[in-house]
Scaffold this motif. Structure first.
Motif, PDB file in Angstrom:
ATOM      1  N   GLN A 141      94.398 -57.118  17.211  1.00 24.23           N
ATOM      2  CA  GLN A 141      95.583 -57.958  17.065  1.00 24.23           C
ATOM      3  C   GLN A 141      96.842 -57.106  17.178  1.00 24.23           C
ATOM      4  OE1 GLN A 141      94.962 -59.637  13.199  1.00 24.23           O
ATOM      5  NE2 GLN A 141      95.557 -57.814  12.122  1.00 24.23           N
ATOM      6  N   TRP A 142      97.946 -57.767  17.419  1.00 20.50           N
ATOM      7  CA  TRP A 142      99.242 -57.107  17.469  1.00 20.50           C
ATOM      8  C   TRP A 142      99.881 -57.179  16.092  1.00 20.50           C
ATOM      9  CZ3 TRP A 142     101.641 -54.612  21.554  1.00 20.50           C
ATOM     10  CH2 TRP A 142     100.938 -54.655  22.758  1.00 20.50           C
ATOM     11  N   GLU A 179      99.845 -52.656  19.143  1.00 19.86           N
ATOM     12  CA  GLU A 179      98.533 -53.289  19.181  1.00 19.86           C
ATOM     13  C   GLU A 179      97.608 -52.521  18.253  1.00 19.86           C
ATOM     14  OE1 GLU A 179      95.228 -54.954  22.320  1.00 19.86           O
ATOM     15  OE2 GLU A 179      96.627 -53.418  23.003  1.00 19.86           O
ATOM     16  N   ARG A 224     107.493 -59.643  22.605  1.00 23.20           N
ATOM     17  CA  ARG A 224     107.203 -58.849  23.806  1.00 23.20           C
ATOM     18  C   ARG A 224     108.362 -58.873  24.804  1.00 23.20           C
ATOM     19  NH1 ARG A 224     100.995 -60.738  24.904  1.00 23.20           N
ATOM     20  NH2 ARG A 224      99.993 -59.089  23.710  1.00 23.20           N
ATOM     21  N   TYR A 248     105.667 -71.266  30.902  1.00 22.74           N
ATOM     22  CA  TYR A 248     104.839 -72.323  30.330  1.00 22.74           C
ATOM     23  C   TYR A 248     105.191 -73.719  30.838  1.00 22.74           C
ATOM     24  CZ  TYR A 248     103.295 -68.568  27.388  1.00 22.74           C
ATOM     25  OH  TYR A 248     102.767 -67.382  26.949  1.00 22.74           O
ATOM     26  N   LEU A 253     104.656 -63.501  19.029  1.00 15.96           N
ATOM     27  CA  LEU A 253     104.267 -62.342  19.827  1.00 15.96           C
ATOM     28  C   LEU A 253     104.844 -62.442  21.233  1.00 15.96           C
ATOM     29  CD1 LEU A 253     102.729 -59.717  20.183  1.00 15.96           C
ATOM     30  CD2 LEU A 253     100.679 -61.068  20.670  1.00 15.96           C
ATOM     31  N   GLU A 254     104.793 -63.621  21.843  1.00 13.53           N
ATOM     32  CA  GLU A 254     105.357 -63.786  23.187  1.00 13.53           C
ATOM     33  C   GLU A 254     106.850 -63.488  23.196  1.00 13.53           C
ATOM     34  OE1 GLU A 254     103.795 -64.291  26.178  1.00 13.53           O
ATOM     35  OE2 GLU A 254     102.022 -63.960  24.939  1.00 13.53           O
ATOM     36  N   ASP A 256     102.312 -64.605  14.922  1.00 17.31           N
ATOM     37  CA  ASP A 256     101.456 -65.602  15.569  1.00 17.31           C
ATOM     38  C   ASP A 256     101.659 -65.497  17.083  1.00 17.31           C
ATOM     39  OD1 ASP A 256     103.789 -67.031  16.267  1.00 17.31           O
ATOM     40  OD2 ASP A 256     103.563 -68.451  14.631  1.00 17.31           O
ATOM     41  N   GLU A 257     100.922 -66.284  17.856  1.00 23.26           N
ATOM     42  CA  GLU A 257     100.962 -66.183  19.318  1.00 23.26           C
ATOM     43  C   GLU A 257     102.355 -66.421  19.886  1.00 23.26           C
ATOM     44  OE1 GLU A 257      97.938 -68.308  21.513  1.00 23.26           O
ATOM     45  OE2 GLU A 257      96.514 -68.013  19.877  1.00 23.26           O
ATOM     46  N   ILE A 258     103.069 -67.387  19.338  1.00 16.74           N
ATOM     47  CA  ILE A 258     104.402 -67.705  19.844  1.00 16.74           C
ATOM     48  C   ILE A 258     105.372 -66.567  19.536  1.00 16.74           C
ATOM     49  CG2 ILE A 258     106.369 -69.277  19.617  1.00 16.74           C
ATOM     50  CD1 ILE A 258     104.233 -71.488  19.049  1.00 16.74           C
TER      51      ILE A 258
END
Length: 93
Positions: free
Chosen positions: A27-28, A21, A48, A67, A44-45, A40-42
């Motif tokens: 941002q990561w 981070e 992780r 989700y 990153l998920e 991007d967000e996807i």
């Protein structure tokens, strides 16, 4: 040559790659030898969830449950993302 990631593969960040981070920028980032990128967000998920014990199927199951999304769509997206990251040397099995 990039290893093929199957549903049973246990993907992890490749040697020298780190997910961190960047608090200064809020941002990561993925850091590696002489390179850095912002997922991007996807991505990153998914990144992780690369804990060295979870299989590709396990990652898909976790995201589908989290989700409430169709497992088939999640599986296709995760496979595509991991394949792309493996080709770039970010992820390995």
């Amino acid at each position: 040559m990039t290893a093929v990631l199957t549903p049973d593969s246990i993907p992890r960040l490749a040697r020298g790659m780190k997910l961190r981070e960047d608090t200064a920028r809020g941002q990561w980032v993925v850091l590696g030898p002489e390179r850095m990128f912002v997922p991007d967000e996807i991505a990153l998920e998914v990144l992780r969830l690369l804990d060295g014990t979870r299989s590709v199927d396990g990652i898909v199951d976790e995201l589908a449950a989290r989700y409430a999304a169709p497992r088939g769509e999640i599986a296709a997206d995760v496979a595509s993302l991991l394949r792309e990251l493996a080709e770039k040397g970010v992820v390995q099995a």
